[in-house]
Scaffold this motif. Structure first.
Motif, PDB file in Angstrom:
ATOM      1  N   MET A   1     -31.539 -24.762 -12.172  1.00  0.00           N
ATOM      2  CA  MET A   1     -31.755 -24.329 -13.093  1.00  0.00           C
ATOM      3  C   MET A   1     -33.527 -23.893 -12.933  1.00  0.00           C
ATOM      4  SD  MET A   1     -33.116 -26.977 -16.361  1.00  0.00           S
ATOM      5  CE  MET A   1     -34.859 -26.423 -17.596  1.00  0.00           C
ATOM      6  N   ILE A   2     -33.961 -22.100 -13.539  1.00  0.00           N
ATOM      7  CA  ILE A   2     -34.502 -21.517 -13.476  1.00  0.00           C
ATOM      8  C   ILE A   2     -36.045 -22.055 -14.720  1.00  0.00           C
ATOM      9  CG2 ILE A   2     -35.587 -19.380 -13.630  1.00  0.00           C
ATOM     10  CD1 ILE A   2     -32.565 -18.432 -12.874  1.00  0.00           C
ATOM     11  N   ASP A   3     -36.866 -22.109 -14.541  1.00  0.00           N
ATOM     12  CA  ASP A   3     -38.183 -22.437 -15.578  1.00  0.00           C
ATOM     13  C   ASP A   3     -38.620 -21.068 -15.003  1.00  0.00           C
ATOM     14  OD1 ASP A   3     -39.602 -23.870 -16.969  1.00  0.00           O
ATOM     15  OD2 ASP A   3     -41.126 -24.574 -14.735  1.00  0.00           O
ATOM     16  N   ILE A   4     -39.254 -20.721 -16.074  1.00  0.00           N
ATOM     17  CA  ILE A   4     -40.635 -19.425 -16.589  1.00  0.00           C
ATOM     18  C   ILE A   4     -41.875 -19.681 -16.543  1.00  0.00           C
ATOM     19  CG2 ILE A   4     -40.828 -17.102 -17.148  1.00  0.00           C
ATOM     20  CD1 ILE A   4     -38.987 -17.161 -15.443  1.00  0.00           C
ATOM     21  N   ARG A   5     -42.612 -20.586 -16.372  1.00  0.00           N
ATOM     22  CA  ARG A   5     -44.143 -20.941 -16.670  1.00  0.00           C
ATOM     23  C   ARG A   5     -45.148 -19.979 -16.507  1.00  0.00           C
ATOM     24  NH1 ARG A   5     -48.525 -23.353 -13.652  1.00  0.00           N
ATOM     25  NH2 ARG A   5     -47.577 -23.060 -11.206  1.00  0.00           N
ATOM     26  N   PRO A   6     -45.980 -19.490 -17.598  1.00  0.00           N
ATOM     27  CA  PRO A   6     -46.733 -18.949 -17.581  1.00  0.00           C
ATOM     28  C   PRO A   6     -48.304 -19.996 -16.526  1.00  0.00           C
ATOM     29  CG  PRO A   6     -46.415 -19.130 -19.896  1.00  0.00           C
ATOM     30  CD  PRO A   6     -45.366 -19.871 -18.989  1.00  0.00           C
ATOM     31  N   ILE A   7     -48.863 -18.862 -16.428  1.00  0.00           N
ATOM     32  CA  ILE A   7     -50.218 -19.271 -15.703  1.00  0.00           C
ATOM     33  C   ILE A   7     -51.488 -18.274 -15.571  1.00  0.00           C
ATOM     34  CG2 ILE A   7     -48.114 -19.745 -13.308  1.00  0.00           C
ATOM     35  CD1 ILE A   7     -49.866 -16.272 -12.240  1.00  0.00           C
ATOM     36  N   GLY A   8     -52.302 -19.072 -15.273  1.00  0.00           N
ATOM     37  CA  GLY A   8     -53.380 -18.585 -15.673  1.00  0.00           C
ATOM     38  C   GLY A   8     -54.210 -18.593 -14.091  1.00  0.00           C
ATOM     39  N   PRO A   9     -55.621 -18.414 -14.613  1.00  0.00           N
ATOM     40  CA  PRO A   9     -56.573 -18.860 -13.257  1.00  0.00           C
ATOM     41  C   PRO A   9     -56.344 -20.297 -12.690  1.00  0.00           C
ATOM     42  CG  PRO A   9     -57.601 -17.838 -15.303  1.00  0.00           C
ATOM     43  CD  PRO A   9     -56.671 -18.029 -16.069  1.00  0.00           C
TER      44      PRO A   9
ATOM     45  N   ARG B   1     -51.016 -16.716  -5.422  1.00  0.00           N
ATOM     46  CA  ARG B   1     -51.607 -16.066  -3.821  1.00  0.00           C
ATOM     47  C   ARG B   1     -50.302 -16.525  -3.469  1.00  0.00           C
ATOM     48  NH1 ARG B   1     -53.860 -17.753   0.374  1.00  0.00           N
ATOM     49  NH2 ARG B   1     -55.018 -16.475   1.844  1.00  0.00           N
ATOM     50  N   GLU B   2     -49.752 -17.582  -2.966  1.00  0.00           N
ATOM     51  CA  GLU B   2     -48.601 -17.708  -2.143  1.00  0.00           C
ATOM     52  C   GLU B   2     -47.028 -17.392  -2.534  1.00  0.00           C
ATOM     53  OE1 GLU B   2     -45.589 -21.411  -1.570  1.00  0.00           O
ATOM     54  OE2 GLU B   2     -47.677 -22.248  -1.259  1.00  0.00           O
ATOM     55  N   LEU B   3     -46.833 -16.581  -4.003  1.00  0.00           N
ATOM     56  CA  LEU B   3     -46.113 -15.386  -3.969  1.00  0.00           C
ATOM     57  C   LEU B   3     -46.115 -14.355  -3.640  1.00  0.00           C
ATOM     58  CD1 LEU B   3     -44.711 -17.425  -7.339  1.00  0.00           C
ATOM     59  CD2 LEU B   3     -43.181 -17.137  -4.714  1.00  0.00           C
TER      60      LEU B   3
ATOM     61  N   ILE C   1     -36.858 -22.197  -9.453  1.00  0.00           N
ATOM     62  CA  ILE C   1     -35.190 -23.029  -9.028  1.00  0.00           C
ATOM     63  C   ILE C   1     -35.305 -24.746  -8.705  1.00  0.00           C
ATOM     64  CG2 ILE C   1     -33.290 -23.135  -8.185  1.00  0.00           C
ATOM     65  CD1 ILE C   1     -33.653 -20.000  -7.916  1.00  0.00           C
ATOM     66  N   ASP C   2     -35.593 -25.211  -9.491  1.00  0.00           N
ATOM     67  CA  ASP C   2     -35.242 -26.619  -9.351  1.00  0.00           C
ATOM     68  C   ASP C   2     -36.731 -27.092  -8.658  1.00  0.00           C
ATOM     69  OD1 ASP C   2     -32.685 -27.213 -10.294  1.00  0.00           O
ATOM     70  OD2 ASP C   2     -31.751 -26.141  -8.334  1.00  0.00           O
ATOM     71  N   GLY C   3     -37.527 -26.699  -9.220  1.00  0.00           N
ATOM     72  CA  GLY C   3     -39.227 -26.615  -8.854  1.00  0.00           C
ATOM     73  C   GLY C   3     -39.510 -26.211  -7.740  1.00  0.00           C
ATOM     74  N   THR C   4     -38.948 -24.792  -6.947  1.00  0.00           N
ATOM     75  CA  THR C   4     -39.602 -24.522  -5.595  1.00  0.00           C
ATOM     76  C   THR C   4     -39.742 -23.424  -6.166  1.00  0.00           C
ATOM     77  OG1 THR C   4     -37.739 -25.324  -4.275  1.00  0.00           O
ATOM     78  CG2 THR C   4     -39.045 -23.201  -3.755  1.00  0.00           C
ATOM     79  N   PRO C   5     -40.910 -22.483  -6.060  1.00  0.00           N
ATOM     80  CA  PRO C   5     -41.355 -20.942  -6.486  1.00  0.00           C
ATOM     81  C   PRO C   5     -40.207 -20.293  -6.540  1.00  0.00           C
ATOM     82  CG  PRO C   5     -43.465 -22.383  -6.133  1.00  0.00           C
ATOM     83  CD  PRO C   5     -41.499 -22.826  -5.457  1.00  0.00           C
ATOM     84  N   ALA C   6     -40.158 -19.039  -7.023  1.00  0.00           N
ATOM     85  CA  ALA C   6     -38.839 -18.363  -6.681  1.00  0.00           C
ATOM     86  C   ALA C   6     -39.073 -16.329  -6.998  1.00  0.00           C
ATOM     87  CB  ALA C   6     -37.502 -18.637  -7.309  1.00  0.00           C
ATOM     88  N   GLY C   7     -40.339 -16.355  -7.429  1.00  0.00           N
ATOM     89  CA  GLY C   7     -40.789 -15.660  -8.452  1.00  0.00           C
ATOM     90  C   GLY C   7     -41.525 -15.111  -8.777  1.00  0.00           C
ATOM     91  N   MET C   8     -41.658 -14.036  -9.272  1.00  0.00           N
ATOM     92  CA  MET C   8     -43.252 -13.699 -10.328  1.00  0.00           C
ATOM     93  C   MET C   8     -43.185 -12.168 -10.849  1.00  0.00           C
ATOM     94  SD  MET C   8     -45.594 -12.436  -7.450  1.00  0.00           S
ATOM     95  CE  MET C   8     -46.007 -11.483  -6.341  1.00  0.00           C
ATOM     96  N   ALA C   9     -44.186 -12.508 -11.948  1.00  0.00           N
ATOM     97  CA  ALA C   9     -44.138 -11.254 -12.682  1.00  0.00           C
ATOM     98  C   ALA C   9     -45.173 -11.320 -13.585  1.00  0.00           C
ATOM     99  CB  ALA C   9     -42.834 -10.550 -13.889  1.00  0.00           C
TER     100      ALA C   9
ATOM    101  N   MET D   1     -43.703  -7.537  -9.548  1.00  0.00           N
ATOM    102  CA  MET D   1     -42.656  -8.040  -9.723  1.00  0.00           C
ATOM    103  C   MET D   1     -42.084  -8.349  -8.316  1.00  0.00           C
ATOM    104  SD  MET D   1     -39.734  -7.937 -12.488  1.00  0.00           S
ATOM    105  CE  MET D   1     -37.718  -8.626 -12.197  1.00  0.00           C
ATOM    106  N   TRP D   2     -41.022 -10.130  -8.285  1.00  0.00           N
ATOM    107  CA  TRP D   2     -40.659  -9.605  -6.828  1.00  0.00           C
ATOM    108  C   TRP D   2     -39.903 -10.815  -7.591  1.00  0.00           C
ATOM    109  CZ3 TRP D   2     -41.820 -13.942  -3.460  1.00  0.00           C
ATOM    110  CH2 TRP D   2     -41.041 -13.582  -2.221  1.00  0.00           C
ATOM    111  N   VAL D   3     -39.162 -11.010  -6.488  1.00  0.00           N
ATOM    112  CA  VAL D   3     -38.126 -12.712  -6.400  1.00  0.00           C
ATOM    113  C   VAL D   3     -37.955 -12.635  -5.457  1.00  0.00           C
ATOM    114  CG1 VAL D   3     -35.461 -13.212  -6.834  1.00  0.00           C
ATOM    115  CG2 VAL D   3     -36.743 -11.615  -8.935  1.00  0.00           C
ATOM    116  N   ALA D   4     -38.282 -14.074  -4.942  1.00  0.00           N
ATOM    117  CA  ALA D   4     -38.276 -14.491  -3.152  1.00  0.00           C
ATOM    118  C   ALA D   4     -36.732 -13.766  -3.394  1.00  0.00           C
ATOM    119  CB  ALA D   4     -38.782 -15.561  -3.126  1.00  0.00           C
TER     120      ALA D   4
END
Length: 158
Positions: free
Chosen positions: A1-9, A16-18, A61-69, A83-86
């Motif tokens: 399952m894909i989870d999209i989470r808004p992020i902040g500071p 940084r990792e992504l 995806i299932d708790g593992t970071p897989a992308g950002m935008a 935008m990047w997808v691992a």
């Protein structure tokens, strides 16, 4: 399952990792280079995630970071950036989910169009953007780090 989470500071370590992974894995696709960010202090990472009006997300995806935008407002339009997808997330709908998240955000802030830049030759990204209704423009994009190539600017009315 894909989870999209808004992020902040406060999510700067995850971003940084992504971001560093993206700059290493797909250096050709970004105006920034790994060396520009590798030794950046915490404050620089936090500041990037504190831009007024910006919206940044991480896909997992299932708790593992897989992308950002990210999305940044500019007058009557917004810009899709970073935008990047691992590699392990490619072909699994992560790109579509990230695009949809930024497009939904842009609609909520009332802009009339979204624009983005893509590197010539990055066919998988270019095709994703075309599938989402973006069209190529005649605008000159920013110079890439090689000082020769320019990004392609694409736009989508909302």
């Amino acid at each position: 399952m894909i989870d999209i989470r808004p992020i902040g500071p406060d999510d700067w370590k995850a971003w940084r990792e992504l971001r560093l992974a993206a700059l290493q894995e797909a250096a050709f696709a970004f105006g920034s280079q790994y060396a520009d960010w590798a030794d950046a202090p915490e404050e620089r990472w936090r500041q990037r995630l504190s831009e007024p009006g910006a919206y940044q997300v991480i896909a997992s995806i299932d708790g593992t970071p897989a992308g950002m935008a990210g999305g940044f407002p500019h007058d009557n339009e917004a810009e899709l950036v970073s935008m990047w997808v691992a590699p392990e997330g490619r072909g699994k709908g992560v790109g579509n989910a990230l695009m949809q998240a930024i497009e939904n955000w842009a609609r909520t802030i009332g802009v009339t169009a979204l624009k983005l830049s893509v590197v010539p030759g990055n066919d998988p990204a270019h095709n994703l953007y075309l599938r989402h209704g973006y069209v190529d423009t005649d605008e000159l994009g920013d110079l890439m780090p090689d000082g020769v190539r320019r990004e392609l600017v694409m736009r989508k009315p909302l």
